[in-house]
Design an enzyme around this catalytic site. Sequence first.
Site, mmCIF file in Angstrom:
data_model
loop_
_atom_site.group_PDB
_atom_site.id
_atom_site.type_symbol
_atom_site.label_atom_id
_atom_site.label_comp_id
_atom_site.label_asym_id
_atom_site.label_seq_id
_atom_site.Cartn_x
_atom_site.Cartn_y
_atom_site.Cartn_z
ATOM 1 C CG HIS A 246 38.398 14.925 25.116
ATOM 2 N ND1 HIS A 246 38.296 14.439 23.829
ATOM 3 C CD2 HIS A 246 38.723 13.871 25.893
ATOM 4 C CE1 HIS A 246 38.569 13.145 23.827
ATOM 5 N NE2 HIS A 246 38.828 12.765 25.067
ATOM 6 N NE ARG B 205 42.094 12.848 24.894
ATOM 7 C CZ ARG B 205 43.219 12.247 25.263
ATOM 8 N NH1 ARG B 205 44.379 12.672 24.790
ATOM 9 N NH2 ARG B 205 43.188 11.213 26.095
ATOM 10 C CD GLU C 258 40.377 7.993 29.421
ATOM 11 O OE1 GLU C 258 40.146 7.515 30.556
ATOM 12 O OE2 GLU C 258 39.481 8.260 28.602
ATOM 13 C CG HIS D 163 40.263 12.294 29.404
ATOM 14 N ND1 HIS D 163 40.815 12.712 28.226
ATOM 15 C CD2 HIS D 163 40.956 12.909 30.401
ATOM 16 C CE1 HIS D 163 41.815 13.543 28.484
ATOM 17 N NE2 HIS D 163 41.924 13.680 29.793
#
Length: 153
Positions: free
Chosen positions: A7, A56, A80, A142
Site C-alpha cells: 500500500h 490503506r 498485516e 503490506h
Amino acid sequence: MIYVTRHGQTNWNLEKKVMGRCDEPLNDKGKSQALETKNKLLDVGIDLIICSPLLRTKQTAEIINGNRNIPVIYDDRIIERDFGEFEGMQVDNFDFHGYWNYYKNEQYQKAENIQVFFKRVYSFLEDVVKNYSDKNVLIVAHGGVSIPVTCFF
C-alpha cells in the site's frame, strides 16, 4: 504471473509507528505512490487483484485499478501481521528486529506469532498458485506480508 505491491504511505508510516490492523488511510503521498504504481502497470494485463481488506490497501487497489474494471477479491489472510500490544508504538520503543525474527519465534500477549503469520500468508499463496496459475494476479498487501511472500518464492 504474480505481482506484489505494498500500500501507499500513511501518516503512521511517516511517524515511524508500527501499524498492523489499524485502519489508517493513505495520505496524499500514498495516493500519489498508488497512482505511480498504476501508471507502471498500465501495459501489464492484470486479470485479477487480490487485496487485504484494510483501508490503506483498498485505497491503493482502487487507484491502481482505476477504470480498468479488474475484478478485486479481498482476502483476510494477507492482512498485516497483528502487532497487538505494539500497535502504534514507535519502532525504536521495542525489539522490532526480534519481533520479525522467524527463528526466535517469540510468543506475545496479543501480537501475532511470526510462524503463525507466515503459515497464514503461505496458505494464501498456495491457493493463489493453485487457483490462478493461468492469470496475471496483482496482490496488494503490506510491508510485513512481503517478507513471507519473498520467502515462499
